[in-house]
Design a protein around this motif. Sequence first.
Motif, short mmCIF file in Angstrom:
data_model
loop_
_atom_site.label_atom_id
_atom_site.label_comp_id
_atom_site.label_asym_id
_atom_site.label_seq_id
_atom_site.Cartn_x
_atom_site.Cartn_y
_atom_site.Cartn_z
N HIS A 1 18.62 -29.33 -40.67
CA HIS A 1 19.63 -29.81 -41.62
C HIS A 1 19.76 -31.33 -41.57
N ILE A 2 20.19 -31.86 -40.44
CA ILE A 2 20.40 -33.30 -40.32
C ILE A 2 19.08 -34.06 -40.45
N ALA B 1 26.68 -43.61 -34.46
CA ALA B 1 25.34 -43.13 -34.11
C ALA B 1 24.65 -42.51 -35.31
N TYR B 2 25.38 -41.78 -36.14
CA TYR B 2 24.78 -41.18 -37.33
C TYR B 2 24.32 -42.25 -38.32
N LEU B 3 25.13 -43.29 -38.50
CA LEU B 3 24.74 -44.38 -39.39
C LEU B 3 23.49 -45.09 -38.88
N ARG C 1 30.23 -25.32 -32.01
CA ARG C 1 29.26 -24.84 -31.03
C ARG C 1 28.24 -23.89 -31.65
N GLN C 2 28.63 -23.24 -32.75
CA GLN C 2 27.70 -22.30 -33.38
C GLN C 2 26.47 -22.99 -33.95
N LEU C 3 26.60 -24.31 -34.18
CA LEU C 3 25.48 -25.05 -34.76
C LEU C 3 24.60 -25.56 -33.64
N SER C 4 23.52 -24.86 -33.37
CA SER C 4 22.66 -25.20 -32.24
C SER C 4 21.59 -26.20 -32.65
N ALA C 5 20.62 -26.43 -31.78
CA ALA C 5 19.57 -27.42 -32.02
C ALA C 5 18.85 -27.25 -33.34
N PRO C 6 18.49 -26.02 -33.77
CA PRO C 6 17.82 -25.88 -35.06
C PRO C 6 18.60 -26.47 -36.23
N LEU D 1 14.72 -27.97 -47.67
CA LEU D 1 14.79 -27.43 -46.31
C LEU D 1 16.15 -27.74 -45.69
N GLY D 2 16.62 -28.97 -45.87
CA GLY D 2 17.92 -29.35 -45.32
C GLY D 2 19.06 -28.57 -45.92
N ILE D 3 19.03 -28.37 -47.24
CA ILE D 3 20.09 -27.63 -47.92
C ILE D 3 20.10 -26.16 -47.47
#
Length: 275
Positions: free
Chosen positions: A130-131, A68-70, A120-125, A194-196
Amino acid sequence: MISPEFSTLLTLCLYGAASIAGMSGMMLRSALLRRAGCWLAGFGFLVQTLMLALGFHSSLPDGLSLGAYLQMLAWFVLLCGLISLLRFRQEAMLLLASPLALILFIMSAPYLTAVIRIPRQLSAPFFTLHIGALFLSLGLLTLAFAAGGIFLFLEGRIKSKQAMKGFWQDMPALSLLDRVNALVVMTAFPLYTLGIVAGLFWGKSVYGATFNGDPKEVISLVVWLLLAVLFHNRLARGWRGRKPARLTVLIFVLCLFSFIVVNTFMETHHAFIRG
């Protein structure tokens, strides 16, 4: 529910048809085939967008798969190709983006069930900043890589007074390729930054430190520094032509190394298959 396999196969066929028609049109210098390649690429992009909107990956409740990421990266590459077509009225960038998207879809097929579990700590933002920002900047850098590579090739032939034959006669002018490079750099650098920053900020809550010396983090910072040099010299010193084209090619190669080699084969928090 639309399965990942069906979604992949349908989009793969459309991108494959777009690549064949577009490359054939360029080689044979056929405006009809080139136009068909652009329309097929656009239709494939709309189909993939629909598949993403319908959430084909929801059959994997534990997280997105590597496949899916690719495929998301392929979507961003096609998006940048379409923007180039609309912004510069040039088919070449979109026609070159189609085979790249096709390759990413072929690569994604074996990994549709290889789930990448996100803490789980990595939420929607995290995903948004980032991604999303990094994938869009990578799509833009793919476009810049194509423009820079073509620029260097055409400039070399012109300086050596070699004749332009076949589909090379239909390539964009050097000035337009340089404009594409400049626009991409002006857009990609803020997005990459911004991503970094988002990755470092959210990484602290997961790994306990903003910077861990992870190979992915190191090479990402190297890429950011090179982009900063390119951004500064484009903006402040008026860099044009060969220098920014060469640096853009180098930056893209480093991004490719980071995405494929570091993510997949090296010990890193960003490993796609392990952990």
